[in-house]
Design a protein around this motif. Structure first.
Motif, PDB file in Angstrom:
ATOM      1  N   SER A   6       0.827  -1.215   0.000  1.00 51.95           N
ATOM      2  CA  SER A   6       0.000   0.000   0.000  1.00 51.95           C
ATOM      3  C   SER A   6       0.856   1.258   0.000  1.00 51.95           C
ATOM      4  N   VAL A   7       1.981   1.209   0.718  1.00 55.96           N
ATOM      5  CA  VAL A   7       2.890   2.360   0.739  1.00 55.96           C
ATOM      6  C   VAL A   7       3.520   2.553  -0.635  1.00 55.96           C
ATOM      7  N   GLU A   8       3.940   1.455  -1.250  1.00 50.72           N
ATOM      8  CA  GLU A   8       4.533   1.527  -2.583  1.00 50.72           C
ATOM      9  C   GLU A   8       3.541   2.106  -3.586  1.00 50.72           C
ATOM     10  N   ARG A   9       2.295   1.673  -3.516  1.00 50.27           N
ATOM     11  CA  ARG A   9       1.278   2.177  -4.445  1.00 50.27           C
ATOM     12  C   ARG A   9       1.031   3.670  -4.237  1.00 50.27           C
ATOM     13  N   ALA A  10       0.994   4.087  -2.981  1.00 47.79           N
ATOM     14  CA  ALA A  10       0.783   5.510  -2.694  1.00 47.79           C
ATOM     15  C   ALA A  10       1.925   6.351  -3.257  1.00 47.79           C
ATOM     16  N   LEU A  11       3.142   5.869  -3.094  1.00 45.45           N
ATOM     17  CA  LEU A  11       4.303   6.585  -3.622  1.00 45.45           C
ATOM     18  C   LEU A  11       4.283   6.627  -5.142  1.00 45.45           C
ATOM     19  N   ARG A  12       3.864   5.546  -5.761  1.00 45.83           N
ATOM     20  CA  ARG A  12       3.779   5.500  -7.224  1.00 45.83           C
ATOM     21  C   ARG A  12       2.756   6.507  -7.744  1.00 45.83           C
ATOM     22  N   ILE A  13       1.672   6.683  -7.003  1.00 45.68           N
ATOM     23  CA  ILE A  13       0.663   7.680  -7.391  1.00 45.68           C
ATOM     24  C   ILE A  13       1.284   9.077  -7.381  1.00 45.68           C
ATOM     25  N   LEU A  14       2.014   9.396  -6.324  1.00 48.86           N
ATOM     26  CA  LEU A  14       2.645  10.713  -6.234  1.00 48.86           C
ATOM     27  C   LEU A  14       3.614  10.949  -7.379  1.00 48.86           C
ATOM     28  N   GLU A  15       4.288   9.890  -7.806  1.00 56.13           N
ATOM     29  CA  GLU A  15       5.297  10.019  -8.860  1.00 56.13           C
ATOM     30  C   GLU A  15       4.691  10.145 -10.257  1.00 56.13           C
ATOM     31  N   LEU A  16       3.380   9.959 -10.370  1.00 54.89           N
ATOM     32  CA  LEU A  16       2.720  10.127 -11.672  1.00 54.89           C
ATOM     33  C   LEU A  16       2.648  11.600 -12.085  1.00 54.89           C
ATOM     34  N   PHE A  17       2.665  12.488 -11.105  1.00 56.50           N
ATOM     35  CA  PHE A  17       2.485  13.910 -11.380  1.00 56.50           C
ATOM     36  C   PHE A  17       3.817  14.588 -11.670  1.00 56.50           C
ATOM     37  N   ASP A  18       3.825  15.458 -12.677  1.00 56.51           N
ATOM     38  CA  ASP A  18       4.985  16.292 -12.971  1.00 56.51           C
ATOM     39  C   ASP A  18       4.497  17.566 -13.636  1.00 56.51           C
ATOM     40  N   ASP A  19       5.431  18.348 -14.207  1.00 60.25           N
ATOM     41  CA  ASP A  19       5.007  19.628 -14.775  1.00 60.25           C
ATOM     42  C   ASP A  19       4.213  19.474 -16.062  1.00 60.25           C
ATOM     43  N   ARG A  20       4.184  18.259 -16.625  1.00 57.90           N
ATOM     44  CA  ARG A  20       3.368  18.008 -17.825  1.00 57.90           C
ATOM     45  C   ARG A  20       2.027  17.365 -17.462  1.00 57.90           C
ATOM     46  N   GLU A  21       2.003  16.672 -16.336  1.00 60.40           N
ATOM     47  CA  GLU A  21       0.782  15.993 -15.853  1.00 60.40           C
ATOM     48  C   GLU A  21       0.430  16.569 -14.489  1.00 60.40           C
ATOM     49  N   TYR A  22      -0.016  17.806 -14.513  1.00 60.54           N
ATOM     50  CA  TYR A  22      -0.296  18.505 -13.256  1.00 60.54           C
ATOM     51  C   TYR A  22      -1.538  17.949 -12.562  1.00 60.54           C
ATOM     52  N   GLU A  23      -2.549  17.593 -13.354  1.00 57.47           N
ATOM     53  CA  GLU A  23      -3.789  17.035 -12.815  1.00 57.47           C
ATOM     54  C   GLU A  23      -4.119  15.722 -13.518  1.00 57.47           C
ATOM     55  N   LEU A  24      -4.635  14.773 -12.762  1.00 57.13           N
ATOM     56  CA  LEU A  24      -5.029  13.486 -13.319  1.00 57.13           C
ATOM     57  C   LEU A  24      -6.365  13.062 -12.718  1.00 57.13           C
ATOM     58  N   SER A  25      -7.202  12.442 -13.542  1.00 62.43           N
ATOM     59  CA  SER A  25      -8.474  11.919 -13.045  1.00 62.43           C
ATOM     60  C   SER A  25      -8.240  10.553 -12.426  1.00 62.43           C
ATOM     61  N   ILE A  26      -9.199  10.086 -11.667  1.00 65.14           N
ATOM     62  CA  ILE A  26      -9.071   8.772 -11.052  1.00 65.14           C
ATOM     63  C   ILE A  26      -9.000   7.680 -12.116  1.00 65.14           C
ATOM     64  N   THR A  27      -9.676   7.899 -13.254  1.00 67.25           N
ATOM     65  CA  THR A  27      -9.614   6.938 -14.362  1.00 67.25           C
ATOM     66  C   THR A  27      -8.211   6.881 -14.948  1.00 67.25           C
TER      67      THR A  27
END
Length: 255
Positions: A6-27
């Motif tokens: 669960s910790v690994e998954r949470a960290l992976r979610i945080l790493e999805l965001f960058d200056d090109r992907e500022y916002e992401l939907s749950i989908t």
């Protein structure tokens, strides 16, 4: 060492965001994580409760929360390197009117930890916290060149020579030759290899153990590159690198 899923998954979610992907939907997050929406929803709500994630009420999308900025600020403010280097970077930028950077090596990439914007040219690529490839940047070359052969070989294991411009180095052999040139000269050059129109010079920063711990660079417009200007900037950059290194306890030896 066991990995807590669960910790690994949470960290992976945080790493999805960058200056090109500022916002992401749950989908979008669900697809990229290859996990069911219900699982993602639970993780997002946990992160949101602790302010690491926030949700846009208008479109329902998620983005990084201010808690990450707060924690990152604590890390940066307590780094002796950044604190010691700041006044020297500001002086170098003031003297040359150019943008200067302070970069750390993290795995197979450099990470910008400080930047002083100059008036001569706007460097769009560099931002504090952003990563930069080693083979395309002067700072990347300076970070790696002065390591021993075994360290360099380890860094370059499975390294991807991604093309950024028509001048980017595209293979290991050419990069190793470039590193030897950096060692011989004592400074590194990026001639529009990372960003078209931008020329960079860089030198390593040493600590009290005589090891390279960072690099500083100066960026200017390629249109302004002339031998006499580069000689002047190279001298100033080396002097600045020496001053920062000495402030960190290095018994500086000219490379």
């Amino acid at each position: 060492m066991p990995i807590i899923q669960s910790v690994e998954r949470a960290l992976r979610i945080l790493e999805l965001f960058d200056d090109r992907e500022y916002e992401l939907s749950i989908t979008e997050i669900s697809k990229r994580m290859n996990l069911h929406k219900s699982t993602i929803h639970s993780l997002l709500k946990t992160l949101q409760a602790h302010c690491y994630i926030k949700q846009n009420k208008e479109n329902g999308k998620y983005s990084l929360g201010l808690k990450l900025f707060e924690r990152g600020y604590y890390v940066i403010e307590n780094m002796d390197l950044r604190t010691n280097a700041r006044k020297f970077l500001e002086l170098l930028s003031f003297q040359t009117k150019n943008t200067v950077h302070l970069v750390l090596l993290d795995g197979q990439e450099g990470v910008y930890i400080d930047k002083v914007e100059g008036h001569g040219v706007t460097v769009f690529y560099s931002k504090i916290g952003r990563r930069v490839p080693l083979h395309t940047s002067a700072v990347g070359k300076a970070l790696v060149a002065f390591k021993d052969d075994s360290e360099i070989e380890n860094i370059l294991t499975n390294y991807q020579f991604t093309k950024r411009t028509d001048k980017t180095i595209m293979n290991k052999e050419e990069f190793l030759s470039e590193l030897q040139s950096v060692r011989n000269k004592g400074f590194a050059v990026d001639n529009e290899e990372n960003e078209t129109g931008i020329f960079c010079l860089a030198v390593p920063i040493m600590d009290h153990t005589d090891k390279v711990i960072a690099a500083i660079s100066m960026s200017l417009s390629s249109a302004k590159v002339k031998d006499e200007i580069i000689d002047e900037y190279k001298t100033l950059l080396k002097e600045t690198g020496e001053q920062i290194s000495v402030s960190l306890g290095y018994g500086y030896k000219r490379i």
